[in-house]
Design a protein around this motif. Structure first.
Motif, PDB file in Angstrom:
ATOM      1  N   VAL A 116       0.865  -1.176   0.000  1.00 42.23           N
ATOM      2  CA  VAL A 116       0.000   0.000   0.000  1.00 42.23           C
ATOM      3  C   VAL A 116       0.907   1.233   0.000  1.00 42.23           C
ATOM      4  O   VAL A 116       1.673   1.453   0.946  1.00 42.23           O
ATOM      5  CB  VAL A 116      -0.929   0.013   1.233  1.00 42.23           C
ATOM      6  N   ALA A 117       0.831   2.014  -1.078  1.00 40.86           N
ATOM      7  CA  ALA A 117       1.693   3.193  -1.237  1.00 40.86           C
ATOM      8  C   ALA A 117       0.839   4.454  -1.288  1.00 40.86           C
ATOM      9  O   ALA A 117      -0.167   4.500  -2.000  1.00 40.86           O
ATOM     10  CB  ALA A 117       2.511   3.074  -2.516  1.00 40.86           C
ATOM     11  N   ASP A 118       1.241   5.466  -0.540  1.00 44.79           N
ATOM     12  CA  ASP A 118       0.555   6.758  -0.560  1.00 44.79           C
ATOM     13  C   ASP A 118       1.160   7.624  -1.650  1.00 44.79           C
ATOM     14  O   ASP A 118       2.347   7.958  -1.606  1.00 44.79           O
ATOM     15  CB  ASP A 118       0.692   7.460   0.792  1.00 44.79           C
ATOM     16  N   LEU A 119       0.329   7.974  -2.639  1.00 40.93           N
ATOM     17  CA  LEU A 119       0.755   8.804  -3.761  1.00 40.93           C
ATOM     18  C   LEU A 119      -0.199   9.992  -3.896  1.00 40.93           C
ATOM     19  O   LEU A 119      -0.973  10.069  -4.860  1.00 40.93           O
ATOM     20  CB  LEU A 119       0.776   7.986  -5.057  1.00 40.93           C
ATOM     21  N   PRO A 120      -0.187  10.936  -2.951  1.00 45.63           N
ATOM     22  CA  PRO A 120      -1.138  12.048  -3.031  1.00 45.63           C
ATOM     23  C   PRO A 120      -0.945  12.865  -4.299  1.00 45.63           C
ATOM     24  O   PRO A 120       0.175  13.125  -4.718  1.00 45.63           O
ATOM     25  CB  PRO A 120      -0.836  12.877  -1.783  1.00 45.63           C
ATOM     26  N   GLY A 121      -2.072  13.228  -4.910  1.00 42.97           N
ATOM     27  CA  GLY A 121      -2.035  14.026  -6.129  1.00 42.97           C
ATOM     28  C   GLY A 121      -1.907  13.218  -7.407  1.00 42.97           C
ATOM     29  O   GLY A 121      -1.947  13.764  -8.495  1.00 42.97           O
ATOM     30  N   VAL A 122      -1.751  11.903  -7.280  1.00 42.30           N
ATOM     31  CA  VAL A 122      -1.584  11.039  -8.453  1.00 42.30           C
ATOM     32  C   VAL A 122      -2.913  10.374  -8.778  1.00 42.30           C
ATOM     33  O   VAL A 122      -3.578   9.845  -7.893  1.00 42.30           O
ATOM     34  CB  VAL A 122      -0.498   9.961  -8.205  1.00 42.30           C
ATOM     35  N   GLU A 123      -3.279  10.414 -10.053  1.00 39.48           N
ATOM     36  CA  GLU A 123      -4.485   9.730 -10.514  1.00 39.48           C
ATOM     37  C   GLU A 123      -4.094   8.429 -11.195  1.00 39.48           C
ATOM     38  O   GLU A 123      -2.910   8.179 -11.436  1.00 39.48           O
ATOM     39  CB  GLU A 123      -5.259  10.645 -11.467  1.00 39.48           C
ATOM     40  N   LYS A 124      -5.095   7.632 -11.536  1.00 38.81           N
ATOM     41  CA  LYS A 124      -4.852   6.311 -12.125  1.00 38.81           C
ATOM     42  C   LYS A 124      -3.951   6.389 -13.363  1.00 38.81           C
ATOM     43  O   LYS A 124      -3.040   5.586 -13.525  1.00 38.81           O
ATOM     44  CB  LYS A 124      -6.186   5.659 -12.492  1.00 38.81           C
ATOM     45  N   ASP A 125      -4.171   7.376 -14.226  1.00 39.33           N
ATOM     46  CA  ASP A 125      -3.370   7.472 -15.446  1.00 39.33           C
ATOM     47  C   ASP A 125      -1.960   8.010 -15.193  1.00 39.33           C
ATOM     48  O   ASP A 125      -1.123   7.996 -16.084  1.00 39.33           O
ATOM     49  CB  ASP A 125      -4.085   8.314 -16.498  1.00 39.33           C
ATOM     50  N   GLY A 126      -1.671   8.454 -13.975  1.00 44.61           N
ATOM     51  CA  GLY A 126      -0.343   8.954 -13.633  1.00 44.61           C
ATOM     52  C   GLY A 126       0.540   7.931 -12.952  1.00 44.61           C
ATOM     53  O   GLY A 126       1.650   8.241 -12.530  1.00 44.61           O
ATOM     54  N   VAL A 127       0.061   6.678 -12.849  1.00 43.63           N
ATOM     55  CA  VAL A 127       0.817   5.613 -12.179  1.00 43.63           C
ATOM     56  C   VAL A 127       1.414   4.682 -13.227  1.00 43.63           C
ATOM     57  O   VAL A 127       0.752   4.292 -14.179  1.00 43.63           O
ATOM     58  CB  VAL A 127      -0.093   4.792 -11.234  1.00 43.63           C
ATOM     59  N   GLU A 128       2.675   4.318 -13.019  1.00 44.43           N
ATOM     60  CA  GLU A 128       3.324   3.324 -13.870  1.00 44.43           C
ATOM     61  C   GLU A 128       3.917   2.246 -12.972  1.00 44.43           C
ATOM     62  O   GLU A 128       4.728   2.536 -12.090  1.00 44.43           O
ATOM     63  CB  GLU A 128       4.441   3.956 -14.705  1.00 44.43           C
ATOM     64  N   LEU A 129       3.475   1.007 -13.171  1.00 43.32           N
ATOM     65  CA  LEU A 129       4.008  -0.148 -12.449  1.00 43.32           C
ATOM     66  C   LEU A 129       4.709  -1.045 -13.450  1.00 43.32           C
ATOM     67  O   LEU A 129       4.191  -1.288 -14.544  1.00 43.32           O
ATOM     68  CB  LEU A 129       2.891  -0.944 -11.775  1.00 43.32           C
ATOM     69  N   ARG A 130       5.876  -1.532 -13.061  1.00 43.61           N
ATOM     70  CA  ARG A 130       6.640  -2.365 -13.977  1.00 43.61           C
ATOM     71  C   ARG A 130       7.428  -3.392 -13.167  1.00 43.61           C
ATOM     72  O   ARG A 130       7.912  -3.096 -12.077  1.00 43.61           O
ATOM     73  CB  ARG A 130       7.597  -1.470 -14.768  1.00 43.61           C
TER      74      ARG A 130
ATOM     75  N   GLU B  99      10.702  -5.785 -13.805  1.00 41.86           N
ATOM     76  CA  GLU B  99      11.789  -6.102 -14.720  1.00 41.86           C
ATOM     77  C   GLU B  99      12.924  -6.709 -13.904  1.00 41.86           C
ATOM     78  O   GLU B  99      13.364  -6.110 -12.916  1.00 41.86           O
ATOM     79  CB  GLU B  99      12.263  -4.824 -15.419  1.00 41.86           C
ATOM     80  N   ASP B 100      13.365  -7.883 -14.283  1.00 41.97           N
ATOM     81  CA  ASP B 100      14.441  -8.582 -13.574  1.00 41.97           C
ATOM     82  C   ASP B 100      14.163  -8.702 -12.072  1.00 41.97           C
ATOM     83  O   ASP B 100      15.014  -8.395 -11.245  1.00 41.97           O
ATOM     84  CB  ASP B 100      15.783  -7.879 -13.801  1.00 41.97           C
ATOM     85  N   ASP B 101      12.939  -9.105 -11.744  1.00 44.31           N
ATOM     86  CA  ASP B 101      12.507  -9.320 -10.352  1.00 44.31           C
ATOM     87  C   ASP B 101      12.482  -8.050  -9.510  1.00 44.31           C
ATOM     88  O   ASP B 101      12.534  -8.107  -8.290  1.00 44.31           O
ATOM     89  CB  ASP B 101      13.365 -10.378  -9.657  1.00 44.31           C
ATOM     90  N   VAL B 102      12.415  -6.887 -10.145  1.00 43.77           N
ATOM     91  CA  VAL B 102      12.327  -5.614  -9.433  1.00 43.77           C
ATOM     92  C   VAL B 102      10.989  -4.962  -9.768  1.00 43.77           C
ATOM     93  O   VAL B 102      10.686  -4.705 -10.936  1.00 43.77           O
ATOM     94  CB  VAL B 102      13.489  -4.674  -9.810  1.00 43.77           C
ATOM     95  N   LEU B 103      10.185  -4.703  -8.728  1.00 43.99           N
ATOM     96  CA  LEU B 103       8.918  -3.995  -8.882  1.00 43.99           C
ATOM     97  C   LEU B 103       9.208  -2.497  -8.800  1.00 43.99           C
ATOM     98  O   LEU B 103       9.772  -2.026  -7.806  1.00 43.99           O
ATOM     99  CB  LEU B 103       7.937  -4.394  -7.779  1.00 43.99           C
ATOM    100  N   THR B 104       8.855  -1.764  -9.843  1.00 46.74           N
ATOM    101  CA  THR B 104       9.084  -0.320  -9.886  1.00 46.74           C
ATOM    102  C   THR B 104       7.743   0.391  -9.841  1.00 46.74           C
ATOM    103  O   THR B 104       6.840   0.085 -10.615  1.00 46.74           O
ATOM    104  CB  THR B 104       9.835   0.092 -11.170  1.00 46.74           C
ATOM    105  N   ILE B 105       7.635   1.354  -8.924  1.00 48.84           N
ATOM    106  CA  ILE B 105       6.443   2.189  -8.794  1.00 48.84           C
ATOM    107  C   ILE B 105       6.845   3.614  -9.166  1.00 48.84           C
ATOM    108  O   ILE B 105       7.764   4.176  -8.565  1.00 48.84           O
ATOM    109  CB  ILE B 105       5.900   2.183  -7.350  1.00 48.84           C
ATOM    110  N   LYS B 106       6.164   4.170 -10.164  1.00 53.29           N
ATOM    111  CA  LYS B 106       6.370   5.565 -10.542  1.00 53.29           C
ATOM    112  C   LYS B 106       5.011   6.253 -10.524  1.00 53.29           C
ATOM    113  O   LYS B 106       4.027   5.701 -11.005  1.00 53.29           O
ATOM    114  CB  LYS B 106       6.959   5.698 -11.946  1.00 53.29           C
ATOM    115  N   GLY B 107       4.960   7.439  -9.982  1.00 54.49           N
ATOM    116  CA  GLY B 107       3.719   8.203  -9.941  1.00 54.49           C
ATOM    117  C   GLY B 107       3.984   9.657 -10.270  1.00 54.49           C
ATOM    118  O   GLY B 107       4.917  10.257  -9.741  1.00 54.49           O
ATOM    119  N   THR B 108       3.164  10.217 -11.149  1.00 51.18           N
ATOM    120  CA  THR B 108       3.297  11.616 -11.526  1.00 51.18           C
ATOM    121  C   THR B 108       2.064  12.365 -11.041  1.00 51.18           C
ATOM    122  O   THR B 108       0.963  12.129 -11.545  1.00 51.18           O
ATOM    123  CB  THR B 108       3.434  11.752 -13.059  1.00 51.18           C
TER     124      THR B 108
END
Length: 128
Positions: free
Chosen positions: A40-54, A56-65
């Motif tokens: 569970v990650a708090d990403l205030p100000g980020v909407e569904k289309d501003g989230v990128e989950l990926r 790669e090589d067993d690494v979960l990356t969370i990016k939010g704009t």
């Protein structure tokens, strides 16, 4: 699951963990609920289309704009919204094909189901 700290001497190919822009480390809680790990990650100000989950090589990356709450150009600003960035090393117990994510009110919930062999198994003892 642990947060990624990739040693420099590691010989295997690892994903790029460096961002060229300034980022904010979002607060994260990790729960184990039955056969699922929940992130569970708090990403205030980020909407569904501003989230990128990926993954790669067993690494979960969370990016939010985040998006500014007010449209238009600011005449004066004391702070700016920075993108969020966080990575976690996934273990072998996570079933990558069944991962689900949900975004609601600035809170991202990622469900990481365990693979069958990683689930605890109760063995019944028979009296004979």
């Amino acid at each position: 699951m642990k947060e990624t700290t990739v040693p420099v001497k590691q010989e295997q190919q690892v994903p790029d963990t460096r961002e060229e822009t300034r980022t904010v480390l979002p607060p994260v809680d990790i729960f184990e609920i039955n056969d699922v790990l929940a992130v569970v990650a708090d990403l205030p100000g980020v909407e569904k289309d501003g989230v990128e989950l990926r993954i790669e090589d067993d690494v979960l990356t969370i990016k939010g704009t985040p998006k500014a709450a007010v449209a238009g150009e600011a005449l004066y600003s004391e702070f700016e919204l920075a993108p969020y960035f966080r990575q976690f090393q996934l273990g072998e117990q996570v079933d990558r094909d069944k991962i689900q994510a949900e975004m609601k009110h600035g809170v991202l919930t990622i469900r990481l189901p365990k693979v069958e062999q990683a689930k605890p198994k109760r063995i019944e003892v028979k009296v004979g």
